[in-house]
Motif scaffolding. Structure first.
Motif, PDB file in Angstrom:
ATOM      1  N   ILE A  25      46.539  40.741  45.510  1.00  0.00           N
ATOM      2  CA  ILE A  25      47.239  42.021  45.437  1.00  0.00           C
ATOM      3  C   ILE A  25      46.624  42.901  44.347  1.00  0.00           C
ATOM      4  O   ILE A  25      46.392  44.104  44.538  1.00  0.00           O
ATOM      5  CB  ILE A  25      48.743  41.808  45.158  1.00  0.00           C
ATOM      6  N   ARG A  26      46.346  42.315  43.204  1.00  0.00           N
ATOM      7  CA  ARG A  26      45.720  43.087  42.116  1.00  0.00           C
ATOM      8  C   ARG A  26      44.347  43.601  42.526  1.00  0.00           C
ATOM      9  O   ARG A  26      43.964  44.720  42.180  1.00  0.00           O
ATOM     10  CB  ARG A  26      45.613  42.218  40.855  1.00  0.00           C
ATOM     11  N   GLU A  27      43.625  42.773  43.267  1.00  0.00           N
ATOM     12  CA  GLU A  27      42.291  43.192  43.727  1.00  0.00           C
ATOM     13  C   GLU A  27      42.376  44.436  44.607  1.00  0.00           C
ATOM     14  O   GLU A  27      41.528  45.327  44.529  1.00  0.00           O
ATOM     15  CB  GLU A  27      41.638  42.048  44.500  1.00  0.00           C
ATOM     16  N   ALA A  28      43.414  44.507  45.428  1.00  0.00           N
ATOM     17  CA  ALA A  28      43.588  45.651  46.327  1.00  0.00           C
ATOM     18  C   ALA A  28      44.364  46.790  45.683  1.00  0.00           C
ATOM     19  O   ALA A  28      44.477  47.871  46.274  1.00  0.00           O
ATOM     20  CB  ALA A  28      44.312  45.208  47.593  1.00  0.00           C
TER      21      ALA A  28
ATOM     22  N   LYS B 243      39.245  44.776  51.095  1.00  0.00           N
ATOM     23  CA  LYS B 243      39.234  44.253  49.737  1.00  0.00           C
ATOM     24  C   LYS B 243      40.634  43.805  49.340  1.00  0.00           C
ATOM     25  O   LYS B 243      41.556  44.618  49.225  1.00  0.00           O
ATOM     26  CB  LYS B 243      38.732  45.327  48.767  1.00  0.00           C
ATOM     27  N   GLY B 244      40.791  42.504  49.128  1.00  0.00           N
ATOM     28  CA  GLY B 244      42.070  41.991  48.676  1.00  0.00           C
ATOM     29  C   GLY B 244      43.161  42.089  49.736  1.00  0.00           C
ATOM     30  O   GLY B 244      42.905  42.328  50.915  1.00  0.00           O
ATOM     31  N   LEU B 245      44.391  41.898  49.290  1.00  0.00           N
ATOM     32  CA  LEU B 245      45.572  41.939  50.155  1.00  0.00           C
ATOM     33  C   LEU B 245      46.434  43.118  49.742  1.00  0.00           C
ATOM     34  O   LEU B 245      46.866  43.191  48.590  1.00  0.00           O
ATOM     35  CB  LEU B 245      46.354  40.628  50.030  1.00  0.00           C
ATOM     36  N   TRP B 246      46.675  44.038  50.660  1.00  0.00           N
ATOM     37  CA  TRP B 246      47.380  45.268  50.319  1.00  0.00           C
ATOM     38  C   TRP B 246      48.849  45.030  49.981  1.00  0.00           C
ATOM     39  O   TRP B 246      49.396  45.648  49.068  1.00  0.00           O
ATOM     40  CB  TRP B 246      47.264  46.263  51.468  1.00  0.00           C
TER      41      TRP B 246
END
Length: 349
Positions: free
Chosen positions: A190-193, A143-146
């Protein structure tokens, strides 16, 4: 098993903090400072140790690193891939088939977890394309980009009167505005992760240096932008960490003798006769020789910087600042930031 990055320093900081707190409390309450110190240390040291061993699972995280054609970025991309992360390696020279980019491609052939991406951080179009490439290649389980590690950078030298304004603009376009462009592009992922942004500044982002104003100006800017972004991202549980390397020029290809000589020639050829006469050829050549000596100075082993970057990526609770540098460099920064300027000038200028 190797100790976590910075564990001895964290433990020492905890001991010092416990001692100071116990001294204040004993003064106020009249109790025994030694007993208070022991109680605090028994609680603090295990907590620090537990904190230091709290890592994320690399198999569930994806990371983007810029400036992977060489130096810190190249080494970090390979290291994070070895740890199990999905790594997107931003490379300026990917479209030109650079050998170092081929090395990264070869390393990721078997696993599919190391993907090189064409990225000139000064180009809106290339950064936007890189964002879409990352979105399209993220595994469904991630999920997302860490993390985004803003490592791409450029360096130059010269006194202010020598350096054309377009060189100041070019250095800023890479070191500062390139970092901002990449960060803005990837922040939604980034926010997603609920991940983090890791920005590579420099010890010269904390103090000025003779003849380095183009570089220092951009790295001071990186420090300021990072502080502001850290405050802004707290509501999204996104961390922002800054890496402040000391002198590792000898261990990277960022700056070498050929680059210094070429920059020196362009500066001298571009000066007006008035400026040439004011400084003189001999003085100018002396300063060029000093800069040439820097290309083989410092630490050739870049692992302290790569380890600091890795800690900022893998730690559940990263530090706000990492300072992989020599004790002398830490001392120099302390003098520059805490004592009057005339003291710094007398000691180091």
């Amino acid at each position: 098993m190797a100790l976590p990055y910075g564990l001895p320093q964290r433990c020492l900081q905890a001991v010092v903090a416990c001692w100071l707190i116990s001294a204040v409390l004993s003064f106020v309450s009249g109790g025994c400072s030694l007993v208070l110190f022991a109680y605090l240390a028994v609680v603090a040291l295990p907590a620090v140790a537990i904190y230091s061993f709290m890592n994320v699972d690399p198999a569930t995280k994806a990371v983007l690193v810029t400036g992977c054609d060489s130096g810190f970025g190249h080494a970090l991309a390979l290291h994070l891939h070895d740890l199990g992360f999905v790594v997107f390696a931003g490379c300026l020279m990917k479209d030109k088939g650079a050998d170092t980019v081929k090395q990264l491609d070869d390393a990721g052939k078997d696993t599919g977890r190391l993907i090189t991406v064409q990225m000139n951080v000064t180009s809106d179009a290339e950064v936007a394309t890189a964002v879409e490439t990352v979105r399209a290649n993220l595994p469904p389980s991630i999920k997302g980009l860490w993390a985004v590690v803003n490592n791409a950078g450029f360096s130059t030298f010269g006194e202010m009167e020598w350096v054309p304004i377009n060189v100041y603009e070019m250095v800023a376009s890479i070191n500062l505005f390139g970092l901002i462009r990449v960060t803005k592009g990837f922040l939604p992922l980034i926010r997603e992760a609920q991940g983090r942004v890791v920005n590579v500044a420099s010890m010269l982002g904390r103090m000025g240096a003779y003849g380095r104003s183009p570089y220092c100006a951009t790295k001071f800017g990186v420090e300021a932008v990072s502080d502001c972004l850290r405050m802004e991202m707290k509501k999204f549980n996104v961390d922002v960490a800054v890496i402040e390397p000391g002198n590792f020029i000898a261990g990277t290809s960022l700056y070498n003798a050929d680059v210094v000589k070429a920059q020196s020639k362009r500066m001298w050829d571009g000066m007006s006769d008035e400026i040439r006469n004011a400084y003189g050829q001999e003085y100018f050549d002396q300063k060029t020789e000093v800069m040439l000596s820097y290309t083989t100075a410092g630490v050739s082993d870049i692992s302290p910087v790569v380890n600091a970057m890795t800690d900022a990526v893998i730690r559940v609770y990263p530090r706000c600042r990492y300072q992989p540098m020599a004790l002398y460099e830490l001392f120099k920064i302390c003098v520059a930031t805490h004592l009057p300027e005339y003291v710094f000038d007398a000691m180091f200028l």
